[in-house]
Write a protein that holds these residues in place. Structure first.
Motif, PDB file in Angstrom:
ATOM      1  N   MET A   1      19.439  34.970  38.373  1.00  0.00           N
ATOM      2  CA  MET A   1      20.323  35.997  38.894  1.00  0.00           C
ATOM      3  C   MET A   1      21.607  35.341  39.393  1.00  0.00           C
ATOM      4  N   THR A   2      22.729  35.880  38.996  1.00  0.00           N
ATOM      5  CA  THR A   2      24.019  35.369  39.423  1.00  0.00           C
ATOM      6  C   THR A   2      24.340  35.916  40.809  1.00  0.00           C
ATOM      7  N   THR A   3      24.593  35.017  41.757  1.00  0.00           N
ATOM      8  CA  THR A   3      24.931  35.455  43.113  1.00  0.00           C
ATOM      9  C   THR A   3      26.385  35.179  43.448  1.00  0.00           C
ATOM     10  N   HIS A   4      27.082  34.530  42.552  1.00  0.00           N
ATOM     11  CA  HIS A   4      28.494  34.235  42.784  1.00  0.00           C
ATOM     12  C   HIS A   4      29.329  35.054  41.801  1.00  0.00           C
ATOM     13  N   PRO A   5      30.611  35.199  42.049  1.00  0.00           N
ATOM     14  CA  PRO A   5      31.441  35.965  41.109  1.00  0.00           C
ATOM     15  C   PRO A   5      31.454  35.306  39.733  1.00  0.00           C
ATOM     16  N   THR A   6      31.438  36.153  38.710  1.00  0.00           N
ATOM     17  CA  THR A   6      31.537  35.651  37.337  1.00  0.00           C
ATOM     18  C   THR A   6      32.989  35.292  37.043  1.00  0.00           C
ATOM     19  N   ALA A   7      33.190  34.600  35.941  1.00  0.00           N
ATOM     20  CA  ALA A   7      34.560  34.247  35.531  1.00  0.00           C
ATOM     21  C   ALA A   7      35.390  35.509  35.314  1.00  0.00           C
ATOM     22  N   GLY A   8      34.791  36.527  34.727  1.00  0.00           N
ATOM     23  CA  GLY A   8      35.505  37.788  34.523  1.00  0.00           C
ATOM     24  C   GLY A   8      35.894  38.453  35.832  1.00  0.00           C
ATOM     25  N   GLU A   9      34.982  38.426  36.803  1.00  0.00           N
ATOM     26  CA  GLU A   9      35.287  39.007  38.116  1.00  0.00           C
ATOM     27  C   GLU A   9      36.378  38.221  38.834  1.00  0.00           C
ATOM     28  N   LEU A  10      36.338  36.910  38.708  1.00  0.00           N
ATOM     29  CA  LEU A  10      37.373  36.084  39.344  1.00  0.00           C
ATOM     30  C   LEU A  10      38.748  36.339  38.739  1.00  0.00           C
ATOM     31  N   SER A  15      44.085  38.704  39.249  1.00  0.00           N
ATOM     32  CA  SER A  15      45.064  39.594  38.626  1.00  0.00           C
ATOM     33  C   SER A  15      45.429  40.744  39.573  1.00  0.00           C
ATOM     34  N   ALA A  16      44.441  41.332  40.233  1.00  0.00           N
ATOM     35  CA  ALA A  16      44.705  42.413  41.193  1.00  0.00           C
ATOM     36  C   ALA A  16      45.551  41.914  42.355  1.00  0.00           C
ATOM     37  N   PHE A  17      45.275  40.710  42.818  1.00  0.00           N
ATOM     38  CA  PHE A  17      46.069  40.115  43.897  1.00  0.00           C
ATOM     39  C   PHE A  17      47.524  39.966  43.454  1.00  0.00           C
ATOM     40  N   LEU A  18      47.733  39.426  42.258  1.00  0.00           N
ATOM     41  CA  LEU A  18      49.101  39.254  41.750  1.00  0.00           C
ATOM     42  C   LEU A  18      49.815  40.591  41.610  1.00  0.00           C
ATOM     43  N   GLU A  19      49.075  41.605  41.193  1.00  0.00           N
ATOM     44  CA  GLU A  19      49.680  42.930  41.036  1.00  0.00           C
ATOM     45  C   GLU A  19      50.181  43.466  42.376  1.00  0.00           C
ATOM     46  N   ARG A  20      49.392  43.255  43.434  1.00  0.00           N
ATOM     47  CA  ARG A  20      49.815  43.703  44.772  1.00  0.00           C
ATOM     48  C   ARG A  20      50.978  42.862  45.297  1.00  0.00           C
ATOM     49  N   ARG A  34      53.955  38.181  36.695  1.00  0.00           N
ATOM     50  CA  ARG A  34      53.529  39.054  35.593  1.00  0.00           C
ATOM     51  C   ARG A  34      53.039  38.233  34.409  1.00  0.00           C
ATOM     52  N   VAL A  35      53.700  37.106  34.133  1.00  0.00           N
ATOM     53  CA  VAL A  35      53.236  36.207  33.062  1.00  0.00           C
ATOM     54  C   VAL A  35      51.838  35.705  33.385  1.00  0.00           C
ATOM     55  N   ALA A  36      51.625  35.277  34.628  1.00  0.00           N
ATOM     56  CA  ALA A  36      50.305  34.800  35.044  1.00  0.00           C
ATOM     57  C   ALA A  36      49.269  35.921  34.939  1.00  0.00           C
ATOM     58  N   GLN A  37      49.648  37.111  35.318  1.00  0.00           N
ATOM     59  CA  GLN A  37      48.736  38.248  35.242  1.00  0.00           C
ATOM     60  C   GLN A  37      48.360  38.539  33.788  1.00  0.00           C
ATOM     61  N   ASN A  38      49.322  38.462  32.885  1.00  0.00           N
ATOM     62  CA  ASN A  38      49.034  38.647  31.458  1.00  0.00           C
ATOM     63  C   ASN A  38      48.091  37.565  30.946  1.00  0.00           C
ATOM     64  N   ALA A  39      48.310  36.325  31.378  1.00  0.00           N
ATOM     65  CA  ALA A  39      47.432  35.221  30.964  1.00  0.00           C
ATOM     66  C   ALA A  39      46.009  35.464  31.457  1.00  0.00           C
ATOM     67  N   LEU A  40      45.875  35.930  32.687  1.00  0.00           N
ATOM     68  CA  LEU A  40      44.538  36.242  33.211  1.00  0.00           C
ATOM     69  C   LEU A  40      43.880  37.374  32.416  1.00  0.00           C
ATOM     70  N   GLY A  41      44.670  38.323  31.978  1.00  0.00           N
ATOM     71  CA  GLY A  41      44.132  39.397  31.142  1.00  0.00           C
ATOM     72  C   GLY A  41      43.578  38.866  29.833  1.00  0.00           C
ATOM     73  N   ILE A  42      44.313  37.937  29.217  1.00  0.00           N
ATOM     74  CA  ILE A  42      43.840  37.331  27.972  1.00  0.00           C
ATOM     75  C   ILE A  42      42.538  36.573  28.219  1.00  0.00           C
ATOM     76  N   LEU A  47      36.772  36.142  27.473  1.00  0.00           N
ATOM     77  CA  LEU A  47      35.405  36.022  27.996  1.00  0.00           C
ATOM     78  C   LEU A  47      34.537  37.197  27.546  1.00  0.00           C
ATOM     79  N   ALA A  48      35.101  38.399  27.580  1.00  0.00           N
ATOM     80  CA  ALA A  48      34.324  39.598  27.269  1.00  0.00           C
ATOM     81  C   ALA A  48      34.149  39.829  25.769  1.00  0.00           C
ATOM     82  N   GLN A  49      35.192  39.591  24.985  1.00  0.00           N
ATOM     83  CA  GLN A  49      35.184  39.961  23.573  1.00  0.00           C
ATOM     84  C   GLN A  49      35.154  38.775  22.621  1.00  0.00           C
TER      85      GLN A  49
END
Length: 130
Positions: A1-10, A15-20, A34-42, A47-49
């Motif tokens: 069981m994962t008890t720490h944040p996953t890479a996707g959650e991190l 990204s949410a922090f940068l947006e604020r 915004r560039v950093a936020q886009n990189a985090l999105g990629i 990771l997901a796809q």
């Protein structure tokens, strides 16, 4: 069981922090955020796809080339076959495989890029504003 944040959650949290944070930054730093936020999105989409897209791409190239292998080795084999004229645009399944591989990669790298199957790529609304 994962008890720490996953890479996707991190990546989503940063990204949410940068947006604020971005609206309070000077223009140059806001752009870089915004560039950093886009990189985090990629990274998050990779990771997901990424694993499924890579497996599907390898399966398509395996069918096309008639052999099994990693995506890297199959891509190298495809390049060699194209260079040496063993395959070309008229080869059955080649363009379909390349199109599918490209569209899956675009879904990860540039999800807002819109593609019409019946014609050339359509410009996204962000491109229309530039």
């Amino acid at each position: 069981m994962t008890t720490h944040p996953t890479a996707g959650e991190l990546t989503a949290a940063v990204s949410a922090f940068l947006e604020r944070l971005t609206p309070a930054l000077p223009p140059r730093e806001a752009f870089m955020a915004r560039v950093a936020q886009n990189a985090l999105g990629i990274v998050g989409r990779e990771l997901a796809q990424g694993p499924a897209a890579e497996a599907a791409a390898a399966a398509r190239l395996s069918r096309l080339l008639g052999r099994e292998g990693s995506l890297e080795s199959l891509t190298s084999e495809l390049c060699r076959a194209l260079r040496e004229g063993e395959l070309d645009a008229a080869s059955p399944g080649l363009l379909e495989a390349l199109r599918a591989n490209t569209l899956e990669r675009l879904a990860i790298d540039q999800p807002d890029y819109r593609w019409r199957a019946d014609g050339p790529p359509a410009r996204s609304s962000a491109q229309d504003r530039t």
